[in-house]
Design a protein around this motif. Sequence first.
Motif, PDB file in Angstrom:
ATOM      1  N   GLU A 162       0.830  -1.204   0.000  1.00  0.00           N
ATOM      2  CA  GLU A 162       0.000   0.000   0.000  1.00  0.00           C
ATOM      3  C   GLU A 162       0.869   1.260   0.000  1.00  0.00           C
ATOM      4  O   GLU A 162       0.466   2.293  -0.547  1.00  0.00           O
ATOM      5  CB  GLU A 162      -0.946  -0.021   1.202  1.00  0.00           C
ATOM      6  CG  GLU A 162      -2.026  -1.097   1.090  1.00  0.00           C
ATOM      7  CD  GLU A 162      -3.000  -1.083   2.249  1.00  0.00           C
ATOM      8  OE1 GLU A 162      -2.853  -0.241   3.161  1.00  0.00           O
ATOM      9  OE2 GLU A 162      -3.935  -1.921   2.254  1.00  0.00           O
ATOM     10  N   VAL A 163       2.071   1.185   0.590  1.00  0.00           N
ATOM     11  CA  VAL A 163       3.001   2.312   0.498  1.00  0.00           C
ATOM     12  C   VAL A 163       3.385   2.530  -0.960  1.00  0.00           C
ATOM     13  O   VAL A 163       3.401   3.665  -1.454  1.00  0.00           O
ATOM     14  CB  VAL A 163       4.259   2.072   1.359  1.00  0.00           C
ATOM     15  CG1 VAL A 163       5.240   3.227   1.194  1.00  0.00           C
ATOM     16  CG2 VAL A 163       3.889   1.914   2.829  1.00  0.00           C
ATOM     17  N   TYR A 164       3.672   1.430  -1.675  1.00  0.00           N
ATOM     18  CA  TYR A 164       3.980   1.545  -3.105  1.00  0.00           C
ATOM     19  C   TYR A 164       2.815   2.142  -3.872  1.00  0.00           C
ATOM     20  O   TYR A 164       3.001   2.951  -4.779  1.00  0.00           O
ATOM     21  CB  TYR A 164       4.326   0.169  -3.678  1.00  0.00           C
ATOM     22  CG  TYR A 164       5.761  -0.244  -3.485  1.00  0.00           C
ATOM     23  CD1 TYR A 164       6.771   0.310  -4.264  1.00  0.00           C
ATOM     24  CD2 TYR A 164       6.113  -1.191  -2.535  1.00  0.00           C
ATOM     25  CE1 TYR A 164       8.094  -0.068  -4.096  1.00  0.00           C
ATOM     26  CE2 TYR A 164       7.441  -1.574  -2.356  1.00  0.00           C
ATOM     27  CZ  TYR A 164       8.418  -1.009  -3.141  1.00  0.00           C
ATOM     28  OH  TYR A 164       9.726  -1.378  -2.968  1.00  0.00           O
ATOM     29  N   GLU A 165       1.609   1.766  -3.511  1.00  0.00           N
ATOM     30  CA  GLU A 165       0.439   2.317  -4.194  1.00  0.00           C
ATOM     31  C   GLU A 165       0.299   3.807  -3.913  1.00  0.00           C
ATOM     32  O   GLU A 165      -0.086   4.583  -4.799  1.00  0.00           O
ATOM     33  CB  GLU A 165      -0.825   1.569  -3.749  1.00  0.00           C
ATOM     34  CG  GLU A 165      -2.099   2.021  -4.449  1.00  0.00           C
ATOM     35  CD  GLU A 165      -2.012   1.960  -5.965  1.00  0.00           C
ATOM     36  OE1 GLU A 165      -2.548   2.877  -6.623  1.00  0.00           O
ATOM     37  OE2 GLU A 165      -1.396   1.004  -6.496  1.00  0.00           O
ATOM     38  N   MET A 166       0.638   4.241  -2.706  1.00  0.00           N
ATOM     39  CA  MET A 166       0.614   5.671  -2.396  1.00  0.00           C
ATOM     40  C   MET A 166       1.650   6.429  -3.230  1.00  0.00           C
ATOM     41  O   MET A 166       1.407   7.572  -3.641  1.00  0.00           O
ATOM     42  CB  MET A 166       0.848   5.899  -0.896  1.00  0.00           C
ATOM     43  CG  MET A 166      -0.304   5.446  -0.016  1.00  0.00           C
ATOM     44  SD  MET A 166      -0.021   5.758   1.758  1.00  0.00           S
ATOM     45  CE  MET A 166      -0.110   7.549   1.822  1.00  0.00           C
TER      46      MET A 166
END
Length: 331
Positions: free
Chosen positions: A300-304
């Motif tokens: 989810e950090v990568y998606e952010m």
Amino acid sequence: MTNASRSKRSPRFDWITNQKQFKVRLQLISKTDSLTAFLSDGYKVKNRTPQTDYQHLIKEGRGLEKVRLALLENSNVGLFWKNGQLEYLGANQRFLDYFGLKLKDILGQLGCPHPNNDHDDLQKMTLSVNDNHRTFHYYLSPIYDDNTICGLLGLIMDVTSQMDELNQLQIEAARDPLTTLKNRHSFNRDFGYLTQRDISVMMIDIDYFKTFNDKFGHLYGDAVLKKISEALLHVYGIGHCYRYGGDEFLVIEDFESKDRLRRNDQKVREYLKQVKILDLKFDIHISAGYVYGQAQTPDEVYEMIREADRMLYQSKDNGRNQISGGPSRYN
């Protein structure tokens, strides 16, 4: 001298001639651009006797016990051996020198842990030796008699300098060599700390960087990248800034408010006004995009990051030299 220059510690080494053997310590005391000064001290360990032709003795089948003892004594690693109660029965000089001991100090004493019965054990330990922290690898091998451990053979190696070099290589691998900012190799390590907390993720791109590079050359282009890095480090600190690739930068930090985020962005832009690059002086313009929220997993950090990248392109589409952003879908 190389090890002494790289580390604050004082490396120790053996100085061996045909007749004598010395223990020597070297310490860096002063360094300028053209001169390096070291201080050394040491002491004689023993007079050396002419080396025995051990290979000849082995071929002749004579002096095998002397050969075994000589191999133990002259080994470049520390060796020790124990009985079934884990009491020291003996050790070679290298082992004793590591810890500043004499053989009488350890005979009959307990020490290293008992190895598991089903396998040997290679481990690492850090000890303070002569007021210096040293890192050792030690290997414990059980000696069996009818499936019962009746003794223990230990091997110990001082790997301090190797570990220092490994740590330095790991630091270098996680840093971009041009800007000194963290690079993508740092992501997997850092992202575990960024989950389950309120963070802001910002992507930054230099406006018309390719045109500038083509017009003035890569020397100027590299200087601009360094100046951007200085600005980011000045405002956000080294723990939050990454060179994402090319002329793109990434900033991830704890989120407090949109006002603080935009104030910090303005500080960066002020830092980049009328910057002197070699023999030129001009403004460096950047475009930025951000999102804020709370990621539960590294994915989810990568998606952010991808969301912040889309906000960056929104800034570019709207005319560049500006910042766009808002809450993440994980807000």
